[in-house]
Scaffold this motif. Structure first.
Motif, short mmCIF file in Angstrom:
data_model
loop_
_atom_site.label_atom_id
_atom_site.label_comp_id
_atom_site.label_asym_id
_atom_site.label_seq_id
_atom_site.Cartn_x
_atom_site.Cartn_y
_atom_site.Cartn_z
N UNK A 75 0.84 -1.20 0.00
CA UNK A 75 0.00 0.00 0.00
C UNK A 75 0.88 1.25 0.00
N UNK A 76 0.54 2.19 -0.87
CA UNK A 76 1.25 3.47 -0.95
C UNK A 76 0.42 4.53 -0.23
N UNK A 77 1.00 5.16 0.78
CA UNK A 77 0.26 6.16 1.57
C UNK A 77 1.11 7.44 1.65
N UNK A 78 0.52 8.57 1.28
CA UNK A 78 1.31 9.81 1.24
C UNK A 78 1.40 10.51 2.60
N UNK A 79 0.56 10.14 3.55
CA UNK A 79 0.60 10.75 4.88
C UNK A 79 1.08 9.72 5.90
N UNK A 80 2.13 10.06 6.61
CA UNK A 80 2.72 9.12 7.56
C UNK A 80 1.74 8.77 8.68
N UNK A 81 0.89 9.71 9.07
CA UNK A 81 -0.09 9.46 10.13
C UNK A 81 -1.00 8.29 9.76
N UNK A 131 1.96 -10.11 5.60
CA UNK A 131 1.33 -10.21 4.28
C UNK A 131 1.09 -8.85 3.62
N UNK A 132 1.20 -7.78 4.38
CA UNK A 132 0.95 -6.45 3.84
C UNK A 132 2.01 -5.47 4.34
N UNK A 133 2.39 -4.58 3.46
CA UNK A 133 3.38 -3.56 3.78
C UNK A 133 2.84 -2.20 3.37
N UNK A 134 2.93 -1.25 4.29
CA UNK A 134 2.49 0.12 4.00
C UNK A 134 3.72 0.99 3.82
N UNK A 135 3.87 1.55 2.62
CA UNK A 135 5.02 2.39 2.33
C UNK A 135 4.61 3.86 2.33
N UNK A 136 5.33 4.66 3.08
CA UNK A 136 5.08 6.10 3.05
C UNK A 136 5.64 6.65 1.75
N UNK A 137 4.75 7.26 0.95
CA UNK A 137 5.12 7.75 -0.38
C UNK A 137 4.63 9.19 -0.54
N UNK A 138 5.45 10.16 -0.17
CA UNK A 138 5.03 11.56 -0.30
C UNK A 138 4.65 11.91 -1.74
N UNK A 153 2.51 9.61 -6.22
CA UNK A 153 3.35 9.07 -5.15
C UNK A 153 4.83 9.06 -5.58
N UNK A 154 5.69 9.32 -4.62
CA UNK A 154 7.13 9.38 -4.91
C UNK A 154 7.61 8.08 -5.55
N UNK A 155 8.38 8.22 -6.60
CA UNK A 155 8.84 7.06 -7.38
C UNK A 155 9.64 6.08 -6.53
N UNK A 156 10.39 6.57 -5.57
CA UNK A 156 11.23 5.69 -4.76
C UNK A 156 10.41 4.65 -4.01
N UNK A 157 9.11 4.91 -3.78
CA UNK A 157 8.27 4.00 -3.01
C UNK A 157 7.73 2.85 -3.84
N UNK A 158 7.76 2.95 -5.19
CA UNK A 158 7.14 1.90 -6.01
C UNK A 158 7.97 1.43 -7.20
N UNK A 159 9.12 2.03 -7.42
CA UNK A 159 9.87 1.70 -8.64
C UNK A 159 10.41 0.27 -8.65
N UNK A 160 10.43 -0.41 -7.52
CA UNK A 160 10.90 -1.80 -7.48
C UNK A 160 9.78 -2.81 -7.74
#
Length: 310
Positions: free
Chosen positions: A179-185, A202-209, A223-230
Motif C-alpha cells: 500500500x502506498x500512503x502519502x501521509x505518515x499518520x 502479508x501487507x506492507x504500507x510504504x510512506x510515499x510523499x 506518489x514518490x517514485x522511490x516507493x514503487x519503482x521496485x
C-alpha cells in the motif's frame, strides 16, 4: 323604547307628587325643587340599571351576527399548497427513502458476506464515507478469491489494506499487498491495524510523499517514485488515491506509470467511479490503451470501474 316611556311616566308622577305635597304643606320652593331633582335622578338611575341586561343581550346578538357561519360538515377545505406540488414532494421523499434503504441493505449484505468469508478476530474501523464501503471491500476479496494474485498494489491504505491481507491469508496465497500512503499518520494507523490482526507479514504500507512525476509527454503529482519503482508483475492494482483535492486528475498517473509493471491479465480497480473526475480518467486510459483494456462498470455505492489489462 319601553324603558323610555317607563322613565317618562315615573318622572311625571314624581313631579306631580312633589307639586301636590308643596301645595298642601309648608314645603318651600327650594325644598320642592331639590326633592324633584333627587327623585328624577333616582328614577333615571333605576331605569339605567334595569336597561343593562337588555343592552348586553342586544350587543351579544350583534356580535353573533357578525361571526360568519361555519362551513357545512361535507364542505371541502381549500388546501394551502398546490396539490401537484405536494404530490411531487411526497414522490421525491418516497424515492429518496427507497434508495437509501436499498443502499443500506446492500452494504449490510456485503458486510455479512465479508464476515462469513474472513475470520475477523478484532474490531474493525468504520467503513463508508472516506474509508472503503463494504461492497467495495467484498469486490476486492472476491477478486483475490477468484484470481489468486501474487502481488497487490494499493494506492492509498486503510481498511481495504487489512481486508486484502486477510483474504490472502484466508485463501493461503503466498503473496504480498503493498500500500502506498502519502501521509505518515495514516500509514502508521494502517500498520498498527495490520499488526493487531496478525497480517503484517502479508501487507506492507510504504510512506510515499506526493511529488511531481513524469507521465508521457507531461508531468503530474503522484506518489514518490522511490516507493514503487521496485514493483513489477503486479496482478491487482487498486486505485483509491491520491485524493482528488490534489488534482482533478490525481489518479490518472497510476495506469501510465504501472502499465509496464502489470502482469498479463492483471486487474485494475478504480474507486469512486460515480464521480466525473474518475470517469474522465477512465476515458483517457481507454483512449490511450485501446484494445489492451476492457472495462466493467460495477454498480457499487460509490461506483467502481473494473478494468482488465492485457
Amino acid at each position: 323604547m319601553r324603558m323610555r316611556w317607563l322613565a317618562l311616566g315615573a318622572g311625571t308622577c314624581w313631579l306631580a307628587l312633589v307639586v301636590v305635597v308643596a301645595l298642601v304643606s309648608d314645603l318651600g320652593t327650594a325644598s320642592a325643587v331639590l326633592f324633584a331633582a333627587l327623585g328624577l335622578m333616582t328614577i333615571a338611575g333605576l331605569v339605567f340599571v334595569v336597561s343593562i341586561p337588555p343592552r348586553i343581550t342586544s350587543a351579544a346578538g350583534r356580535v353573533i351576527k357578525a361571526i360568519p357561519p361555519p362551513p357545512p360538515a361535507d364542505a371541502k377545505v381549500a388546501a394551502t399548497l398546490d396539490e401537484q406540488v405536494l404530490a411531487q414532494v411526497a414522490s421525491a421523499v418516497a424515492r429518496a427513502v427507497d434508495q437509501d434503504l436499498k443502499r443500506t441493505f446492500r452494504q449490510t449484505e456485503a458486510l455479512q458476506n465479508l464476515y462469513a468469508i474472513i475470520d475477523f478476530e478484532h474490531a474493525l474501523p468504520a467503513s463508508r464515507g472516506w474509508p472503503a464501503s463494504p461492497d467495495l471491500l467484498l469486490l476486492l476479496v472476491d477478486l483475490v478469491d477468484r484470481h489468486r494474485p501474487q502481488l497487490v498494489v494499493e494506492c492509498g491504505s486503510g481498511l481495504s489494506t487489512l481486508c486484502l491481507a486477510l483474504a490472502m491469508r484466508r485463501y493461503g496465497i503466498d503473496g504480498k499487498v503493498i500500500a502506498l500512503e502519502h501521509l505518515e499518520q495514516y500509514a502508521a494507523q494502517t500498520r498498527e491495524l495490520l499488526e493487531r490482526h496478525g497480517v503484517a507479514d502479508l501487507a506492507e504500507v510504504r510512506t510515499a510523499p506526493i511529488e511531481t512525476v513524469e507521465v508521457g509527454d507531461g508531468s503530474a503529482v503522484w506518489y514518490a517514485r522511490a516507493a514503487w519503482e521496485d514493483l513489477t508483475a503486479v496482478d491487482l492494482l487498486f486505485v483509491d488515491g491520491p485524493p482528488s483535492s490534489l488534482s482533478p486528475q490525481s489518479r490518472y498517473p497510476s495506469l501510465p506509470l504501472f502499465s509496464e509493471r502489470l502482469a498479463p491479465g492483471a486487474h485494475v480497480v478504480l474507486d469512486d467511479f460515480q464521480r466525473a473526475e474518475e470517469r474522465d480518467v477512465v476515458k483517457r486510459w481507454r483512449s490511450e490503451y485501446g484494445d489492451r483494456l476492457t472495462l466493467e462498470r460495477v454498480p457499487l455505492e460509490k461506483g467502481a470501474a473494473l478494468l482488465t489489462f492485457r
